[in-house]
Design an enzyme around this catalytic site. Structure first.
Site, PDB file in Angstrom:
ATOM      1  N   GLY A 222     -20.934   9.147 -25.744  1.00  0.00           N
ATOM      2  CA  GLY A 222     -19.969   9.057 -25.130  1.00  0.00           C
ATOM      3  C   GLY A 222     -19.172   7.686 -25.182  1.00  0.00           C
ATOM      4  N   VAL A 223     -18.641   7.202 -26.545  1.00  0.00           N
ATOM      5  CA  VAL A 223     -17.631   5.841 -27.362  1.00  0.00           C
ATOM      6  C   VAL A 223     -16.769   6.172 -28.728  1.00  0.00           C
ATOM      7  CG1 VAL A 223     -20.280   4.663 -27.160  1.00  0.00           C
ATOM      8  CG2 VAL A 223     -19.309   5.964 -29.479  1.00  0.00           C
TER       9      VAL A 223
ATOM     10  N   ASP B 137     -16.724  24.814 -40.979  1.00  0.00           N
ATOM     11  CA  ASP B 137     -15.886  25.950 -41.816  1.00  0.00           C
ATOM     12  C   ASP B 137     -17.630  26.290 -42.105  1.00  0.00           C
ATOM     13  OD1 ASP B 137     -14.719  27.323 -42.864  1.00  0.00           O
ATOM     14  OD2 ASP B 137     -14.419  26.948 -44.601  1.00  0.00           O
TER      15      ASP B 137
ATOM     16  N   ASN C 173     -14.082  32.283 -54.014  1.00  0.00           N
ATOM     17  CA  ASN C 173     -15.479  32.081 -54.135  1.00  0.00           C
ATOM     18  C   ASN C 173     -16.218  31.571 -52.462  1.00  0.00           C
ATOM     19  OD1 ASN C 173     -15.287  33.257 -56.739  1.00  0.00           O
ATOM     20  ND2 ASN C 173     -16.704  31.670 -57.416  1.00  0.00           N
ATOM     21  N   SER C 174     -14.772  31.141 -51.639  1.00  0.00           N
ATOM     22  CA  SER C 174     -15.633  30.802 -50.601  1.00  0.00           C
ATOM     23  C   SER C 174     -16.636  31.067 -49.705  1.00  0.00           C
ATOM     24  CB  SER C 174     -14.511  31.283 -49.652  1.00  0.00           C
ATOM     25  OG  SER C 174     -13.156  29.860 -50.108  1.00  0.00           O
TER      26      SER C 174
ATOM     27  N   HIS D  24     -13.709  30.095 -42.901  1.00  0.00           N
ATOM     28  CA  HIS D  24     -12.490  30.816 -42.655  1.00  0.00           C
ATOM     29  C   HIS D  24     -12.010  31.727 -43.548  1.00  0.00           C
ATOM     30  CE1 HIS D  24     -13.067  28.423 -46.944  1.00  0.00           C
ATOM     31  NE2 HIS D  24     -12.282  29.596 -47.454  1.00  0.00           N
TER      32      HIS D  24
END
Length: 489
Positions: free
Chosen positions: A279-280, A149, A222-223, A119
């Site tokens: 595939g469930v 992210d 600070n991300s 982001h």
């Protein structure tokens, strides 16, 4: 992980940011006892590996003045038309503007690979890495993964860079001291300390949530910054906070290093993430489902739907199976299976332990790559209309045989067969479980059903066996299925 997303179910705001300091009093309350005397030696080794990430983006201006609505033939009509044409021309010249944002990141190789949050760089036209010594280098986006992210950047330095290594986040314990370096509010490199408050947190930001929670403050800017252990190893990537105002209240979250490392490795190798897929469609095992399935305590992931020609289908998994172990790893809840399957290498063969009819069975399965998009529905012949009869009243519901009229009325796909729910009485257990008209009962007690008469017969068999509740597999018109239990009395 978009900021302030409306899909977050948290009552407070999830603000995207990273770790910063708490006061000594706060630290003392969170972790009684003496903290580290100093982190200066560790900080001196890793400080230069942490960078400020700045981005620039061109966006369209939303400025504009609404044109007044004038009656035809008004004496002011020509005047306003001319005025707003000139104004529109001025706005067109200033329609685009440049915006910038700040975040954090850290160098993982001396030749310039940098990790940050997705982001931080999402939709950016230009990305720059700003180093402690004042150097500013343009960064290339290697790849990104919105689901966790994470993003990987590359700069071309004139000389080898200071780099940091990932540590083992699985050995972190609640109460362990951690350290962060980032760029809160654009102030520049800032070092802070705190403790691990909790592990394996799910904040509903994505399907692979497994966050480290820390009591240290996390703030905007600070991300993407690193969370270090006391040996100077990166054990997390700071990503989000819970806050009513956007500022820290001491509840912050970091992506664990052991979650991030395989993602970063794939981004470096493939420029994308290639996740495992079997595939469930699965759902949690509640206490009443566990009782109906005869598995004892609630655990594992309950298989609801199996995709045709998928690894699960080829391995022999069935709807109603409870997956309790996958590739030697215990599956305590649905999130455990989601993460372990996604992290498994494509084309690897693994053992899957399921509970079926109260007994454990081991199946061999070859993991495939997760498809980018859902597979299109296949056309199947339409069944003939069921004989028209009065609805049956069972378990507080009206059940009718499938018919072409009901398919059109409730938009039920042609491949779905069973007993159609046409009414649910309010205040009944069926109503409490969220059942509603238009859904289709396709199984009772893990046996296929095609009509209300089948449902009635199967409920009778369950009563004869002394069962207190019935396990139903219910589908909506699109084929989304779930298990529910209803009391038989």
């Amino acid at each position: 992980m978009p900021a302030y997303s409306a899909r977050r179910p948290l009552a407070v705001l999830l603000a995207l940011a990273a770790l910063v300091a708490v006061s000594p009093a706060h630290v003392a309350r969170a972790a009684p006892g003496k903290g580290p005397d100093s982190v200066a030696d560790v900080a001196s080794r890793v400080m230069d590996a942490v960078v400020n990430i700045s981005t620039a983006q061109t966006v369209s201006s939303q400025r504009g003045v609404p044109v007044p609505q004038l009656p035809p033939g008004s004496p002011f009509e020509d005047f306003f038309d001319e005025f707003f044409k000139r104004r529109q021309g001025d706005d067109d010249q200033n329609r685009s503007r440049r915006v910038s944002s700040l975040g954090s990141g850290f160098v993982i190789t001396p030749d310039g690979l940098i990790v940050t949050n997705n982001h931080v760089i999402a939709d950016a036209d230009e990305i720059y890495a700003n180093f402690n010594d004042g150097t500013k280098l343009k960064a290339e986006l290697i790849g990104r993964d919105p689901k966790t992210d994470l993003a990987l950047l590359k700069v071309t330095p004139a000389k080898p860079l200071t780099a940091v290594k990932f540590g083992n986040s699985d050995v972190l314990r609640v109460g362990d001291w951690v350290m962060a370096i980032g760029n809160p509010f654009g102030l520049g490199g800032t070092l802070t300390v705190g403790v691990v408050s909790a592990r394996n947190r799910d904040i509903n930001s994505g399907p692979y949530d497994n966050f480290i929670q820390t009591d240290a403050a996390i703030n905007r800017g600070n991300s993407g910054g690193p969370l270090f252990n006391m040996e100077g190893e990166v054990v997390g990537i700071n990503t989000a906070i819970i806050s009513p105002s956007g500022g820290s209240i001491g509840i912050g979250f970091s992506v664990p290093a052991n979650t991030a490392q395989p993602i970063i490795a794939q981004l470096e190798q493939f420029k994308e993430v290639r996740r495992g897929w079997i595939g469930v469609r699965i759902q949690p095992v509640t206490e009443d489902l566990a009782e109906s399935l005869g598995i004892g305590k609630a655990r594992g992931a309950l298989v609801g739907v199996i995709t045709e020609n998928s690894p699960a289908a080829r391995a022999g998994l069935k709807a109603g199976d409870v997956i309790v172990t996958f590739d030697g790893k215990d599956v305590k809840e649905v999130r455990d299976l989601t993460r372990v399957v996604a992290d498994t290498m494509v084309d690897r063969e693994v053992d899957v332990v399921v509970i079926r009819n109260g007994k454990e069975e081991t199946l061999r399965l070859k993991v495939a790559r997760m498809p980018e998009e859902d597979k299109p529905d296949t056309d199947q012949p339409k069944p003939t209309d069921a004989q028209k009869v009065q609805p049956k009243r069972l378990l507080g519901m009206d059940l009718s045989p499938m018919s072409e009229d009901l398919r059109k009325r409730f938009r039920i796909k042609t491949e779905i067969t069973g007993a159609v729910i046409t009414n649910v009485d309010r205040g009944t257990p069926a109503d409490d479980k969220g059942l509603k008209a238009g859904q289709v009962i396709v199984q009772v007690g893990q046996e296929a059903t095609t009509s209300p008469a089948d449902v009635e017969k199967q409920l009778g068999e369950l009563r004869k066996q002394g069962k207190k509740s019935a396990l139903l597999l219910v589908s909506d018109g699109e084929g989304q299925q779930q298990f529910v239990t209803l009391p038989l009395n």
